[in-house]
Design a protein around this motif. Structure first.
Motif, PDB file in Angstrom:
ATOM      1  N   ILE A  31       0.812  -1.206   0.000  1.00 38.77           N
ATOM      2  CA  ILE A  31       0.000   0.000   0.000  1.00 38.77           C
ATOM      3  C   ILE A  31       0.854   1.269   0.000  1.00 38.77           C
ATOM      4  O   ILE A  31       0.335   2.388  -0.073  1.00 38.77           O
ATOM      5  N   ASP A  32       2.174   1.114   0.051  1.00 42.00           N
ATOM      6  CA  ASP A  32       3.069   2.276   0.099  1.00 42.00           C
ATOM      7  C   ASP A  32       2.805   3.309  -1.005  1.00 42.00           C
ATOM      8  O   ASP A  32       2.794   4.512  -0.726  1.00 42.00           O
ATOM      9  N   PRO A  59      -5.362  -5.386  -4.988  1.00 42.35           N
ATOM     10  CA  PRO A  59      -6.648  -4.719  -4.790  1.00 42.35           C
ATOM     11  C   PRO A  59      -6.479  -3.355  -4.135  1.00 42.35           C
ATOM     12  O   PRO A  59      -5.616  -3.166  -3.290  1.00 42.35           O
ATOM     13  N   VAL A  60      -7.289  -2.424  -4.524  1.00 45.31           N
ATOM     14  CA  VAL A  60      -7.297  -1.045  -4.040  1.00 45.31           C
ATOM     15  C   VAL A  60      -6.066  -0.286  -4.565  1.00 45.31           C
ATOM     16  O   VAL A  60      -6.184   0.681  -5.305  1.00 45.31           O
ATOM     17  N   ALA A  61      -4.883  -0.726  -4.178  1.00 47.60           N
ATOM     18  CA  ALA A  61      -3.673  -0.029  -4.597  1.00 47.60           C
ATOM     19  C   ALA A  61      -3.545  -0.034  -6.114  1.00 47.60           C
ATOM     20  O   ALA A  61      -3.255   1.003  -6.734  1.00 47.60           O
ATOM     21  N   THR A 139       3.003   2.409   8.126  1.00 43.76           N
ATOM     22  CA  THR A 139       2.198   1.820   7.057  1.00 43.76           C
ATOM     23  C   THR A 139       1.967   0.331   7.280  1.00 43.76           C
ATOM     24  O   THR A 139       0.951  -0.213   6.846  1.00 43.76           O
ATOM     25  N   GLN A 140       2.891  -0.316   7.960  1.00 46.75           N
ATOM     26  CA  GLN A 140       2.743  -1.755   8.214  1.00 46.75           C
ATOM     27  C   GLN A 140       1.507  -2.069   9.046  1.00 46.75           C
ATOM     28  O   GLN A 140       0.986  -3.188   8.996  1.00 46.75           O
ATOM     29  N   ALA A 141       1.001  -1.095   9.812  1.00 45.63           N
ATOM     30  CA  ALA A 141      -0.239  -1.303  10.572  1.00 45.63           C
ATOM     31  C   ALA A 141      -1.455  -1.204   9.663  1.00 45.63           C
ATOM     32  O   ALA A 141      -2.516  -1.759   9.970  1.00 45.63           O
ATOM     33  N   LEU A 142      -1.300  -0.508   8.545  1.00 44.84           N
ATOM     34  CA  LEU A 142      -2.388  -0.367   7.576  1.00 44.84           C
ATOM     35  C   LEU A 142      -2.469  -1.587   6.674  1.00 44.84           C
ATOM     36  O   LEU A 142      -3.546  -2.104   6.384  1.00 44.84           O
ATOM     37  N   MET A 143      -1.319  -2.052   6.214  1.00 41.41           N
ATOM     38  CA  MET A 143      -1.232  -3.289   5.431  1.00 41.41           C
ATOM     39  C   MET A 143       0.153  -3.872   5.652  1.00 41.41           C
ATOM     40  O   MET A 143       1.153  -3.272   5.269  1.00 41.41           O
TER      41      MET A 143
END
Length: 224
Positions: A31-32, A59-61, A139-143
């Motif tokens: 997701i970065d 997906p999404v990204a 960011t690692q907590a987000l993905m």
């Protein structure tokens, strides 16, 4: 997604507000690119990415990358060359381009930057433009690394540090042989690691993780 993330900026004034430059961040989550895209918008610049082709399938990204006109990099020779030329066209128009110098998600077990590839430095030197190191943490907590699902709740905080332009004066005007590019890239990765150490409040490893020095078995042990 913006509402699910709180950003804390460190040295945001270092983001150039005009002209072409390369922004070179660390990379440890799929997701970065989306996160750094939001960061760039918030700091006043429209982002364009030079990102590995596989990210466009996430997906999404992937959807966001395609919709915003980003540049996929296929490791096949001719396609990779075409991607670099596309990035240089953006530079010619005075735009910023985000290039992940690691080329893929870091394999460092502690999520520190690993050894970089030379593409980001090559663009900066060939086009005589600044290269700005950057780092983010949270960011690692987000993905998580190698994860495919977003975790939006509770709200996540991501710290972002923008570095000073890398001093490439020792390399400008000289032949861009592989030894020169590797040395300049090493300096870039040290700068990115230093910014990340600032965000994490702990020293970075003395040396950058070298994937080629570790077998698949060893790497798998660290990747869970």
């Amino acid at each position: 997604m913006n509402l699910a993330i709180r950003f804390r900026f460190h040295h945001p004034e270092r983001m150039p507000q005009s002209g072409a430059f390369v922004l070179a961040p660390n990379h440890y989550s799929e997701i970065d690119p989306v996160v750094m895209g939001i960061v760039s918008w918030k700091l006043g610049r429209a982002p364009r990415f030079l990102a590995k082709a596989s990210l466009f399938k996430v997906p999404v990204a992937g959807w966001l990358l395609r919709k915003s006109g980003q540049i996929p990099v296929d490791r096949a020779g001719s396609k990779s060359h075409a991607a670099l030329r596309a990035a240089e066209e953006l530079v010619e128009k005075g735009r910023m381009v985000v290039v992940y110098p690691e080329g893929s998600l870091t394999r460092d077990p502690g999520l520190w930057p690993m050894r970089g590839k030379t593409g980001a430095v090559r663009i900066a030197l060939e086009r005589d433009i600044p290269i700005i190191p950057a780092a983010h943490w949270g960011t690692q907590a987000l993905m998580p690394r190698y994860g495919k699902k977003l975790s939006l709740f509770p709200r996540k905080t991501i710290d972002v540090a923008i570095g000073e332009p890398l001093d490439l004066s020792a390399y400008r005007g000289k032949p861009l042989d592989q030894a020169t590019l590797i040395k300049a890239t090493s300096e870039l990765m040290e700068a990115i690691a230093g910014l990340l150490a600032e965000l994490r409040g702990e020293p970075a490893p003395a040396e950058r993780w070298n994937p080629s020095a570790h077998s698949q078995k060893e790497t798998g042990r660290f990747e869970g």
